[in-house]
Motif scaffolding. Structure first.
Motif, PDB file in Angstrom:
ATOM      1  N   GLU A   1       0.910  -1.311   0.083  1.00  0.00           N
ATOM      2  CA  GLU A   1       0.157  -0.002  -0.247  1.00  0.00           C
ATOM      3  C   GLU A   1       0.735   1.149   0.161  1.00  0.00           C
ATOM      4  O   GLU A   1       0.373   2.370  -0.593  1.00  0.00           O
ATOM      5  CB  GLU A   1      -1.000  -0.052   1.249  1.00  0.00           C
ATOM      6  N   GLN A   2       1.969   1.355   0.338  1.00  0.00           N
ATOM      7  CA  GLN A   2       3.080   2.391   0.635  1.00  0.00           C
ATOM      8  C   GLN A   2       3.396   3.001  -0.740  1.00  0.00           C
ATOM      9  O   GLN A   2       3.873   3.945  -0.963  1.00  0.00           O
ATOM     10  CB  GLN A   2       4.210   2.117   1.131  1.00  0.00           C
ATOM     11  N   GLY A   3       3.220   1.941  -1.818  1.00  0.00           N
ATOM     12  CA  GLY A   3       3.438   2.503  -3.352  1.00  0.00           C
ATOM     13  C   GLY A   3       2.318   2.924  -3.958  1.00  0.00           C
ATOM     14  O   GLY A   3       2.202   3.123  -5.260  1.00  0.00           O
ATOM     15  N   ILE A   4       1.093   2.794  -3.256  1.00  0.00           N
ATOM     16  CA  ILE A   4      -0.196   2.978  -4.115  1.00  0.00           C
ATOM     17  C   ILE A   4      -0.452   4.534  -3.833  1.00  0.00           C
ATOM     18  O   ILE A   4      -1.091   4.939  -2.984  1.00  0.00           O
ATOM     19  CB  ILE A   4      -1.336   2.043  -3.579  1.00  0.00           C
ATOM     20  N   LYS A   5      -0.527   5.158  -4.845  1.00  0.00           N
ATOM     21  CA  LYS A   5      -0.548   6.584  -5.154  1.00  0.00           C
ATOM     22  C   LYS A   5      -1.250   6.820  -6.247  1.00  0.00           C
ATOM     23  O   LYS A   5      -0.878   6.138  -7.549  1.00  0.00           O
ATOM     24  CB  LYS A   5       0.715   7.431  -4.881  1.00  0.00           C
TER      25      LYS A   5
END
Length: 310
Positions: A4-8
């Motif tokens: 999720e930390q790369g979901i932008k």
């Protein structure tokens, strides 16, 4: 939370394609010193121009070859940092772990346990067929190998982990919005990356089971543990201890290791055993130590869309 930390919203998949190209370019730049050295030695008449990769790897003394080859990974790692920070506007920590800081104890534990398994496996194989090995130890070359290998091999293995289990895994998560697709794609690409290794030519494509299986194992421990620390430790131990322990004329690198394998390579239990036996044992050990639960959701579930500031 790791994926999720790369979901932008701004992290479109085409950005990952551009980022991958930039990382490859950085790696190619890092290969220039080796290429220049090979050309210089051939043009000065000291060596015949090598016609394949295996010949290129034997043109210099093994420690020098190792040094020159590993330099490219330092450049590639710099490329990863640049792409993550300036193209995706993320921190390097965000493609490393979901924890607040890198857990070095996890890296150390993974490194130690795979070192133990590697040494144990070698002892068993050696005692079974001692005629296949000769003592290859030479003090000064080995000490140089220890220094060069201890510095540069972890850079090489870390670069691969940041690319596959970090950067690309988050990239495929952005594309598919689930967990199984990034896991499978990074495992397949990681395995295929090794298809031109001399071991494949010697043993046949069956060895790809080992490479893809290893990629799958590293992907699983990354998703289950919410970070690449365990993968970093495992990969570093696998390559470093392997380089220090045993070499052969048909492996990717010929090193001044302790032993030299004289046997004719063949794909047998040594290809299948790690994937179907040893890796599951490691998964069991890691799961008990780090209290992993909810395997199905973490490996195959959907991505929760949460914008995270880095």
């Amino acid at each position: 939370m790791f994926l999720e930390q790369g979901i932008k919203s701004q992290n479109k998949f085409w950005l990952y394609l551009i980022g991958s190209i930039l990382i490859i370019i950085a790696s190619f730049i890092g290969q220039i010193p080796f290429s220049v050295a090979v050309l210089f030695k051939t043009f000065t008449g000291k060596e015949v121009m090598p016609t394949d990769n295996a010949a290129i790897m034997k043109i210099f003394e093994p420690n020098l070859t190792l040094f020159l080859v590993m330099i490219s990974f330092a450049f590639a790692f710099a490329g990863i940092y640049f792409v993550v920070k300036y193209l995706h506007h993320q921190t390097l920590l965000s493609v490393t772990t979901a924890r607040r800081k890198v857990d070095w104890k996890r890296i150390g534990f993974s490194f130690s346990i795979w070192t133990f398994f590697t040494l144990l496996s070698f002892v068993i194989v050696y005692l079974t067929s001692p005629e296949n090995y000769v003592w290859n130890f030479k003090l000064i070359p080995f000490l140089i190998l220890v220094v060069v290998g201890s510095i540069l091999i972890p850079i090489q293995t870390s670069t691969e982990e940041y690319v596959f289990r970090g950067y690309l895994m988050q990239g495929f998560a952005n594309l598919a919005m689930n967990r199984w697709f990034p896991l499978m794609m990074t495992s397949l690409i990681f395995g295929m990356m090794h298809i031109f290794n001399p071991e494949v030519a010697k043993m046949g494509y069956i060895i790809m089971i080992y490479y893809i299986g290893t990629g799958l194992f590293l992907g699983v421990i990354t998703l289950m543990d919410d970070g690449i620390e365990l993968a970093l430790g495992f990969h570093a131990a696998n390559n470093l201890i392997g380089a220090l322990l045993v070499t052969s004329d048909w492996s990717v690198f010929q090193t001044h290791s302790l032993f030299k394998d004289l046997s004719e390579p063949s794909a047998g239990l040594d290809v299948i055993l790690p994937v179907v036996v040893i890796y599951p044992v490691l998964l069991f050990i890691f799961s008990k130590k780090y209290n992993w639960t909810n395997w199905k959701e973490k490996l195959t579930g959907k991505i929760n869309v949460v914008e995270i500031s880095n």
